[in-house]
Design an enzyme around this catalytic site. Structure first.
Site, PDB file in Angstrom:
ATOM      1  N   HIS A 111      -3.681  -5.119   0.620  1.00  0.00           N
ATOM      2  CA  HIS A 111      -3.135  -5.685   2.059  1.00  0.00           C
ATOM      3  C   HIS A 111      -3.091  -7.354   1.912  1.00  0.00           C
ATOM      4  O   HIS A 111      -4.223  -7.962   2.242  1.00  0.00           O
ATOM      5  CB  HIS A 111      -3.980  -5.193   3.124  1.00  0.00           C
ATOM      6  CG  HIS A 111      -3.717  -3.699   3.231  1.00  0.00           C
ATOM      7  ND1 HIS A 111      -2.914  -3.264   4.044  1.00  0.00           N
ATOM      8  CD2 HIS A 111      -4.204  -2.527   2.840  1.00  0.00           C
ATOM      9  CE1 HIS A 111      -2.726  -1.717   4.092  1.00  0.00           C
ATOM     10  NE2 HIS A 111      -3.573  -1.461   3.079  1.00  0.00           N
ATOM     11  N   GLU A 141      -1.686  -9.021   3.885  1.00  0.00           N
ATOM     12  CA  GLU A 141      -1.585  -9.570   5.650  1.00  0.00           C
ATOM     13  C   GLU A 141      -3.249  -9.747   5.950  1.00  0.00           C
ATOM     14  O   GLU A 141      -3.175 -10.160   7.170  1.00  0.00           O
ATOM     15  CB  GLU A 141      -0.831  -8.281   6.332  1.00  0.00           C
ATOM     16  CG  GLU A 141      -1.475  -7.002   6.670  1.00  0.00           C
ATOM     17  CD  GLU A 141      -1.194  -6.074   5.511  1.00  0.00           C
ATOM     18  OE1 GLU A 141      -1.059  -6.648   4.339  1.00  0.00           O
ATOM     19  OE2 GLU A 141      -1.672  -4.880   5.728  1.00  0.00           O
ATOM     20  N   CYS A 168       0.740  -1.309  -0.011  1.00  0.00           N
ATOM     21  CA  CYS A 168       0.119  -0.250   0.016  1.00  0.00           C
ATOM     22  C   CYS A 168       0.821   1.291  -0.018  1.00  0.00           C
ATOM     23  O   CYS A 168       1.495   1.720  -1.050  1.00  0.00           O
ATOM     24  CB  CYS A 168      -0.903  -0.082   1.191  1.00  0.00           C
ATOM     25  SG  CYS A 168      -2.313   1.079   1.075  1.00  0.00           S
TER      26      CYS A 168
END
Ligand code: XMP
Length: 506
Positions: A166, A168, A78
């Site tokens: 993202h 994660e 990001c």
């Protein structure tokens, strides 16, 4: 040991990146964006986190990446991806449409090593106001969504990758694959970070550091201090003395139950029941921060007194874990609530600190605990605040209010266990409200306390959502509480998320 460095630009999900890297069996450290430890021979790769800021905003973070680029594999997430693009001749713009939430990668170049094994279409999670609108020279696009052309890119000449989404977060369905591709295939991790290897090396290190010295540890009944104690016990046996202070603000029967569990684990534990001291010092105190300070300083007093009875103690052990120490960027710079269990102990007691769990995330602590053979009831316990029920009693604490909140909590927690819900939530408990409310009991008017039940789902307590407990369960538990707990005639369920609310009410 090999490690990945994660440079933090202030994103809410930076710690999650760390957890995902650790899940691959690779050690990682999260450091402020401008604290890259150049020269550390164990580094095998670097990740740049997201950020709430725009790369072109005044005061945004632009560290010198020259010690990293070309020397280590580098993944920007990001803001990290935008920074890589912006600082190397690409364009980042606010394109008018902020994008938060689910998006679909429609095209994926799976010849890219970063995206190997990931096929389109696949869901990713976006959270950005800006977009990369032109890539730097020498970079190529490797994935796009309908709205975001450069959802992922890679350099054709350097080991550099960037993703606008993202990987994660759970909502990015192939996020774990992407992080594994980066950490294992690209950076060459040997995946040597496991519970077993952690226990073996830590026990060895503890024996070497502590030698014949004695150690004292404050137990709280929580997972972190329990695992610390068992680990130390394995390393130095009876040279560890554990002190378990009852401040009178624990759950119902917790002091007796936990003390018995600890003794079964073979720990050398001294139990001190100091409830009366805490109650008398807390009498009439309404202000939450003041309550916390009193509990903190009484705790130190009691602990200090007990510890001074042990001869020749050199070390104070604490169950500090990694998230307690990560110097996360606090963009607002404000403290919301002060958290402390045993604040101030080391300075006053003149002891050296021993914190064997200081590199572990919570889930890793639990895995280490399981590896050490600690029973499931101790490992799976919900987190509980250091100041205990004092922060769940609105206003002044009295023994009677403690009794009510303990009884309500006990019915609630037992109900969660019986209905198979306990392990599905991060944390649950009961809050005693300040005011009494009117009700009817039989044919009589009642005027008793209202309680609120709080139960949240979370991954790290930084953010949390209220748990969607089944209505049938809530109906059952409300009945049980009002029927069984003297002094309560109304039960509410807290449906606030964090933020803007916090998990505890005070
Ligand atoms: P909040 O209320 O800030 O809580 O959303 C986040 C997590 O921290 C726990 N908590 C505390 N733990 N001392 C502690 O040791 C404290 O003063 C304290 N206050 C909150 C809370 O139970 C939740 O897990």
């Amino acid at each position: 040991m090999q490690k990945i460095i994660i440079l933090d630009f202030g994103s809410q999900t930076t710690q999650l990146i760390g957890r995902r890297v650790r899940e691959t069996g690779t050690f990682c450290e999260i450091l402020p964006y401008d604290k890259f430890p150049a020269g550390d021979p164990d580094i095998i790769g670097v990740i740049l986190s997201g950020s709430p800021l725009s790369v072109y905003a005044e005061g945004s973070f632009h560290p010198d990446l020259s010690p990293i680029i070309g020397r280590y594999p580098l993944l920007g997430i990001c803001y990290g991806a935008q920074l890589l693009s912006y600082s190397h001749g690409g364009n980042v713009e606010s394109v008018g449409t902020r994008e938060y939430g689910r998006a679909t990668l429609r095209t994926i170049d799976s010849s890219s090593r970063l995206l190997r094994g990931i096929v389109a279409p696949t869901q990713v999670w976006m959270s950005h106001g800006d977009s990369i609108t032109r890539l730097p020279d020498g970079c190529r696009c490797i994935a796009s969504t309908d709205n975001v052309r450069y959802a992922a890119f890679e350099s054709e000449t350097l080991p550099v990758w960037g993703v606008q989404f993202h990987p994660e977060v759970e909502h990015t369905l192939e996020g774990r694959t992407l992080i594994r591709n980066f950490v294992v295939d690209i950076c060459g991790s040997r995946c040597e970070w496991t519970s077993g290897s952690f226990v073996d090396t830590t026990v060895e290190e503890l024996r070497a550091t502590l030698g014949q010295d004695k150690v004292v540890l404050g137990l709280s009944g929580g997972v972190d201090s329990t695992v610390t104690a068992v680990l130390l016990n394995k390393a130095i046996g009876d040279r560890l003395t554990c002190i378990f202070v009852n401040h009178g603000l624990l759950r119902k029967n917790e002091y007796e139950d936990v003390l018995a569990d600890y003794r079964c684990l073979g720990l050398n534990v001294v139990g001190v029941d100091a409830s009366q001291l805490f109650y008398s010092d807390l009498a009439g105190v309404e202000e939450p921060e003041r309550k916390r300070k009193i509990i903190g300083s009484d705790f130190i007093r009691v602990f200090d007194e007990e510890a001074s009875k042990i001869k020749d103690v050199k070390y104070l052990a604490q169950g500090t874990i990694y998230p307690d120490r990560i110097e996360s960027l606090n963009i607002t710079g404000k403290t919301i609530k002060s958290h402390h269990n045993v604040g101030g102990l080391p300075e006053r007691m003149n002891l050296k600190l021993c914190e064997p769990l200081k590199w572990l995330f919570k889930d890793e602590v639990r895995n280490v605990g399981r590896h050490l053979g600690i029973p499931a009831n101790l490992i799976g316990r919900h987190p509980f605040p250091g100041p205990g029920l004092a922060v769940r009693i609105m206003g002044a604490v009295t023994p009677e209010k403690v009794r009510i909140v303990q009884d309500v909590d006990d019915v609630f927690i037992r109900g969660l266990r019986e209905w198979g819900l306990y392990d599905k939530v991060w944390q649950a408990g009961a809050v005693l409200l300040r005011d009494r409310t009117v009700g009817v009991l039989g044919d009589e008017r009642s005027f008793e306390y209202a309680v609120a039940l709080r139960s949240v789902t979370s991954i790290d307590a930084m953010t949390a959502d209220w748990a969607r407990l089944p209505y049938d369960f809530l109906a059952y538990i409300s009945n049980e509480i009002i029927n069984k707990v003297r002094g309560v005639n109304r039960v509410c369920y807290d449906i606030s998320s964090k933020p803007p609310a916090t998990i505890e009410w005070e």
